[in-house]
Each structure stands twice: as C-alpha cells, then as structure tokens.
Design a protein around this motif. Structure first.
Motif, short mmCIF file in Angstrom:
data_model
loop_
_atom_site.label_atom_id
_atom_site.label_comp_id
_atom_site.label_asym_id
_atom_site.label_seq_id
_atom_site.Cartn_x
_atom_site.Cartn_y
_atom_site.Cartn_z
N ALA A 1 0.85 -1.20 0.00
CA ALA A 1 0.00 0.00 0.00
C ALA A 1 0.89 1.24 0.00
CB ALA A 1 -0.93 -0.03 1.21
N LEU A 2 1.64 1.39 -1.07
CA LEU A 2 2.60 2.49 -1.21
C LEU A 2 2.44 3.14 -2.57
CD1 LEU A 2 5.83 0.70 0.08
CD2 LEU A 2 4.45 2.36 1.34
N GLN A 3 2.93 4.37 -2.68
CA GLN A 3 2.90 5.09 -3.95
C GLN A 3 4.25 5.09 -4.63
OE1 GLN A 3 -0.06 6.29 -5.29
NE2 GLN A 3 -0.75 5.01 -3.60
N TYR A 4 5.22 4.35 -4.09
CA TYR A 4 6.53 4.29 -4.72
C TYR A 4 6.97 2.83 -4.81
CZ TYR A 4 8.14 3.86 0.13
OH TYR A 4 8.31 3.46 1.42
N SER A 5 7.96 2.59 -5.63
CA SER A 5 8.41 1.22 -5.91
C SER A 5 9.48 0.80 -4.91
CB SER A 5 8.95 1.13 -7.34
OG SER A 5 7.97 1.52 -8.26
N SER A 6 9.06 0.19 -3.84
CA SER A 6 9.97 -0.18 -2.77
C SER A 6 10.68 -1.50 -3.05
CB SER A 6 9.21 -0.30 -1.45
OG SER A 6 10.06 -0.79 -0.43
N SER A 7 11.92 -1.57 -2.60
CA SER A 7 12.69 -2.82 -2.68
C SER A 7 12.73 -3.53 -1.33
CB SER A 7 14.11 -2.53 -3.15
OG SER A 7 14.77 -1.68 -2.24
N ARG A 8 12.09 -2.95 -0.32
CA ARG A 8 12.12 -3.51 1.03
C ARG A 8 11.03 -4.55 1.21
NH1 ARG A 8 11.34 0.74 5.26
NH2 ARG A 8 11.62 -1.08 6.56
N GLU A 9 11.41 -5.74 1.56
CA GLU A 9 10.45 -6.83 1.76
C GLU A 9 9.41 -6.46 2.81
OE1 GLU A 9 12.41 -10.56 2.13
OE2 GLU A 9 10.66 -11.54 3.03
N GLY A 10 9.83 -5.79 3.86
CA GLY A 10 8.94 -5.43 4.96
C GLY A 10 7.86 -4.44 4.59
N ASP A 11 8.01 -3.77 3.45
CA ASP A 11 7.00 -2.80 3.03
C ASP A 11 5.79 -3.47 2.38
OD1 ASP A 11 9.31 -0.17 1.97
OD2 ASP A 11 8.35 -0.57 3.91
N TYR A 12 5.93 -4.74 2.05
CA TYR A 12 4.87 -5.43 1.31
C TYR A 12 3.92 -6.14 2.26
CZ TYR A 12 7.20 -4.12 -2.94
OH TYR A 12 7.74 -3.38 -3.96
N ASP A 13 2.62 -5.94 1.98
CA ASP A 13 1.59 -6.44 2.88
C ASP A 13 1.03 -7.79 2.48
OD1 ASP A 13 0.83 -3.15 2.37
OD2 ASP A 13 1.33 -3.82 4.40
N TYR A 14 1.04 -8.06 1.19
CA TYR A 14 0.41 -9.28 0.68
C TYR A 14 1.40 -10.01 -0.23
CZ TYR A 14 -3.68 -6.71 2.22
OH TYR A 14 -4.58 -5.99 2.96
N TRP A 15 1.35 -11.34 -0.15
CA TRP A 15 2.28 -12.16 -0.89
C TRP A 15 1.55 -13.33 -1.56
CZ3 TRP A 15 7.55 -11.24 -1.17
CH2 TRP A 15 8.02 -10.21 -0.34
N GLY A 16 2.05 -13.70 -2.75
CA GLY A 16 1.56 -14.89 -3.40
C GLY A 16 2.29 -16.13 -2.89
N GLN A 17 1.91 -17.27 -3.43
CA GLN A 17 2.50 -18.54 -2.99
C GLN A 17 3.82 -18.85 -3.68
OE1 GLN A 17 1.29 -20.58 -0.43
NE2 GLN A 17 0.17 -18.68 -0.14
N GLY A 18 4.10 -18.17 -4.76
CA GLY A 18 5.35 -18.38 -5.46
C GLY A 18 5.22 -19.29 -6.66
N THR A 19 6.12 -19.11 -7.61
CA THR A 19 6.20 -19.96 -8.79
C THR A 19 7.67 -20.29 -9.05
OG1 THR A 19 5.52 -20.22 -11.11
CG2 THR A 19 6.23 -18.02 -10.45
N GLN A 20 7.95 -21.54 -9.34
CA GLN A 20 9.33 -21.99 -9.50
C GLN A 20 9.85 -21.66 -10.90
OE1 GLN A 20 11.49 -23.76 -7.23
NE2 GLN A 20 12.99 -23.27 -8.84
N VAL A 21 11.04 -21.07 -10.93
CA VAL A 21 11.76 -20.84 -12.18
C VAL A 21 13.08 -21.59 -12.09
CG1 VAL A 21 12.94 -19.15 -13.62
CG2 VAL A 21 10.69 -18.63 -12.65
N THR A 22 13.31 -22.47 -13.03
CA THR A 22 14.55 -23.23 -13.07
C THR A 22 15.24 -23.00 -14.40
OG1 THR A 22 13.59 -24.94 -11.64
CG2 THR A 22 15.59 -25.51 -12.85
N VAL A 23 16.49 -22.55 -14.34
CA VAL A 23 17.27 -22.27 -15.54
C VAL A 23 18.40 -23.29 -15.61
CG1 VAL A 23 18.55 -20.56 -16.84
CG2 VAL A 23 16.70 -19.83 -15.31
N SER A 24 18.41 -24.08 -16.65
CA SER A 24 19.42 -25.11 -16.81
C SER A 24 20.55 -24.63 -17.71
CB SER A 24 18.79 -26.37 -17.40
OG SER A 24 18.31 -26.12 -18.70
N SER A 25 21.73 -25.20 -17.48
CA SER A 25 22.91 -24.79 -18.27
C SER A 25 23.02 -25.59 -19.55
CB SER A 25 24.17 -24.97 -17.44
OG SER A 25 24.28 -26.32 -17.02
#
Length: 122
Positions: A98-122
């Motif tokens: 709930a901010l008007q600027y693009s924060s990089s601080r994890e603690g500033d974020y109120d809601y989170w998704g469950q995540g999605t896996q990204v795997t990059v192979s060599s």
C-alpha cells in the motif's frame, strides 16, 4: 485484502525467456505498488523488481534483462525475463504494498503470493 496468484514459471535453458504473471484480487489493485522477489535454495529472499505510479525499480542483477509491467484493467502484474542465467533459478514471489513508490524492502509489502518456480538449466 488482496490475494495474489503467480503463474508462468517453469524450466528453461540458459539464455532463454519466461514471462511471469501475477493476478490480483480486489478493486484497489491500481493503488498498490507491486513487486517481485525471489528465493533461491539456501538463500534469503531478495528483491527483483517493483512498479508503482512513480515508475519501476530493479535489482542490479536483473537490470537490462527483466522488465516489470502491469495492466490495471486486468489486475495483473507481469515480469518478462530474458537472457536467463542459471543463477536466476529460484521461487519467484509476487507482492503488493500500500505504497505510492516502488519499494525494494520486503517489509514494506503487505500481501504475498504462494510463489512460482523458475529453473534455468545450463
């Protein structure tokens, strides 16, 4: 209350591309700053990119390769990931603040998704 659902993760070869999506519930999506974070195995969660009315903000490690965008009509935020590297392998999380600027601080974020896996192979 905002609910976030990520999609678009998967397995890709180094040098390839993926686009992550994060669909948000709620009628006030456009007022939230949105961010992407990631957590690699054995490491702490780290900031990747954020977007708000003031603009975008990127971690140095992804500048020039990743692009964050949003569609407020679809209540969705995207992250286009190009030139992927093996070190980009992680679980990627979408978050809303709930901010008007693009924060990089994890603690500033109120809601989170469950995540999605990204795997990059060599």
């Amino acid at each position: 209350q905002v609910q976030l659902v990520e999609s678009g993760g998967g397995l890709v070869q180094a040098g390839g591309s993926l686009r992550l999506s994060c669909a948000a519930s709620g009628r006030t999506f456009s007022t939230y700053a949105m961010g992407w974070f990631r957590q690699a195995p054995g490491k702490e969660r780290e900031f990747v990119a954020a977007i708000s009315w003031t603009g975008t903000h990127y971690a140095e490690s992804v500048k020039g390769r990743f692009t964050i965008s949003r569609d407020n009509f679809k209540n969705t935020v995207y992250m286009q990931m190009n030139s992927l590297k093996t070190e980009d392998t992680a679980v990627y999380y979408c978050a809303a603040a709930a901010l008007q600027y693009s924060s990089s601080r994890e603690g500033d974020y109120d809601y989170w998704g469950q995540g999605t896996q990204v795997t990059v192979s060599s």
